[in-house]
Every structure is written in structure tokens, then in C-alpha cells.
Design a protein around this motif. Structure first.
Motif, PDB file in Angstrom:
ATOM      1  N   VAL A  63       0.841  -1.203   0.000  1.00  0.00           N
ATOM      2  CA  VAL A  63       0.000   0.000   0.000  1.00  0.00           C
ATOM      3  C   VAL A  63       0.873   1.250   0.000  1.00  0.00           C
ATOM      4  N   SER A  64       1.873   1.294   0.880  1.00  0.00           N
ATOM      5  CA  SER A  64       2.704   2.497   0.980  1.00  0.00           C
ATOM      6  C   SER A  64       3.559   2.718  -0.264  1.00  0.00           C
ATOM      7  N   GLU A  65       3.956   1.643  -0.934  1.00  0.00           N
ATOM      8  CA  GLU A  65       4.802   1.782  -2.120  1.00  0.00           C
ATOM      9  C   GLU A  65       4.015   2.041  -3.407  1.00  0.00           C
ATOM     10  N   ASN A  66       2.710   1.772  -3.385  1.00  0.00           N
ATOM     11  CA  ASN A  66       1.944   1.867  -4.625  1.00  0.00           C
ATOM     12  C   ASN A  66       0.824   2.894  -4.614  1.00  0.00           C
ATOM     13  N   LEU A  67       0.525   3.474  -3.459  1.00  0.00           N
ATOM     14  CA  LEU A  67      -0.518   4.483  -3.382  1.00  0.00           C
ATOM     15  C   LEU A  67       0.077   5.815  -2.937  1.00  0.00           C
ATOM     16  N   THR A  68      -0.474   6.899  -3.469  1.00  0.00           N
ATOM     17  CA  THR A  68      -0.065   8.220  -3.008  1.00  0.00           C
ATOM     18  C   THR A  68      -0.547   8.414  -1.576  1.00  0.00           C
ATOM     19  N   GLU A  69      -0.064   9.451  -0.918  1.00  0.00           N
ATOM     20  CA  GLU A  69      -0.519   9.722   0.451  1.00  0.00           C
ATOM     21  C   GLU A  69      -2.024   9.957   0.473  1.00  0.00           C
ATOM     22  N   GLU A  70      -2.543  10.634  -0.534  1.00  0.00           N
ATOM     23  CA  GLU A  70      -3.984  10.905  -0.607  1.00  0.00           C
ATOM     24  C   GLU A  70      -4.774   9.601  -0.765  1.00  0.00           C
ATOM     25  N   GLU A  71      -4.295   8.705  -1.632  1.00  0.00           N
ATOM     26  CA  GLU A  71      -4.969   7.411  -1.829  1.00  0.00           C
ATOM     27  C   GLU A  71      -4.899   6.553  -0.571  1.00  0.00           C
ATOM     28  N   GLN A  72      -3.796   6.652   0.173  1.00  0.00           N
ATOM     29  CA  GLN A  72      -3.645   5.865   1.395  1.00  0.00           C
ATOM     30  C   GLN A  72      -4.647   6.274   2.464  1.00  0.00           C
ATOM     31  N   LYS A  73      -5.145   7.501   2.409  1.00  0.00           N
ATOM     32  CA  LYS A  73      -6.118   7.970   3.392  1.00  0.00           C
ATOM     33  C   LYS A  73      -7.443   7.229   3.295  1.00  0.00           C
ATOM     34  N   VAL A  74      -7.733   6.643   2.132  1.00  0.00           N
ATOM     35  CA  VAL A  74      -8.997   5.911   1.960  1.00  0.00           C
ATOM     36  C   VAL A  74      -8.770   4.404   1.891  1.00  0.00           C
ATOM     37  N   CYS A  75      -7.578   3.955   2.279  1.00  0.00           N
ATOM     38  CA  CYS A  75      -7.237   2.534   2.213  1.00  0.00           C
ATOM     39  C   CYS A  75      -6.866   2.049   3.609  1.00  0.00           C
ATOM     40  N   LEU A  76      -7.715   1.221   4.185  1.00  0.00           N
ATOM     41  CA  LEU A  76      -7.534   0.691   5.529  1.00  0.00           C
ATOM     42  C   LEU A  76      -7.054  -0.757   5.431  1.00  0.00           C
ATOM     43  N   VAL A  77      -5.996  -1.095   6.154  1.00  0.00           N
ATOM     44  CA  VAL A  77      -5.494  -2.471   6.202  1.00  0.00           C
ATOM     45  C   VAL A  77      -5.816  -3.018   7.583  1.00  0.00           C
ATOM     46  N   VAL A  78      -6.586  -4.126   7.614  1.00  0.00           N
ATOM     47  CA  VAL A  78      -7.042  -4.666   8.901  1.00  0.00           C
ATOM     48  C   VAL A  78      -6.829  -6.173   8.979  1.00  0.00           C
TER      49      VAL A  78
END
Length: 90
Positions: A63-78
Motif C-alpha cells: 500500500v505504501s509503495e503503490n498508493l499516493t498519500e492521498e490514496e492511502q487515506k482511503v485505504c484501511l489495512v485490517v
């Protein structure tokens, strides 16, 4: 960890049909590497990527290597806690 053919196939399908996930909430169960969830986030979905605890560091790195910071805000890893039994133990 292997990247399953089904994950690649689904990710390619989503790229061709971005409106399928854009603006929607998506949950990827048993994500492994998290490819379909990551692609969904890139395409504008709010995403929860789930798997068992041992796989979370890999998913978080992907997630951190493939998404921008903005995209990471809507991506939850659980963590998904899965039971091997469908019947309650008494």
C-alpha cells in the motif's frame, strides 16, 4: 508470497471498468498481496484490505509503495480473524 492469477485478472478487469469501484466502498477479504484492493483505491474506491496477521506487513508495504498519500487515506489495512469452525463451541 505468490501473486494469484485471480488477483491479476480482477485488477485488470477493474482497470477496464473503473466505474465498478469508483466512489464505492470495497472490502478485499483474504487479500494476500492486496493487488485488487490497491487498484480499487487508485480508481477512487474507499477500501478495506483484510487478511490474517502474518500478511499485514506485506500488505502495508505494498500500500505504501503503490498508493499516493492521498490514496492511502482511503485505504484501511485490517486483520481478519477467521474461525475454522462454523459451529459454536460450548
Amino acid at each position: 508470497m505468490p501473486l494469484w492469477d485471480a488477483a491479476v485478472c480482477l485488477a485488470k478487469y477493474l482497470q477496464r471498468q473503473p466505474n465498478f469501484v469508483n466512489g464505492r466502498k470495497v472490502i478485499e477479504l483474504g487479500a494476500g498481496c492486496g493487488l485488487p484492493g490497491i487498484v480499487s483505491a487508485i480508481l477512487g474506491a474507499e477500501v478495506a484490505i483484510t487478511d490474517q496477521a502474518p500478511f499485514l506487513p506485506l500488505i502495508r508495504r505494498n500500500v505504501s509503495e503503490n498508493l499516493t498519500e492521498e490514496e492511502q487515506k482511503v485505504c484501511l489495512v485490517v486483520i481478519a480473524i477467521l474461525s475454522r469452525s462454523l459451529t459454536p463451541s460450548c
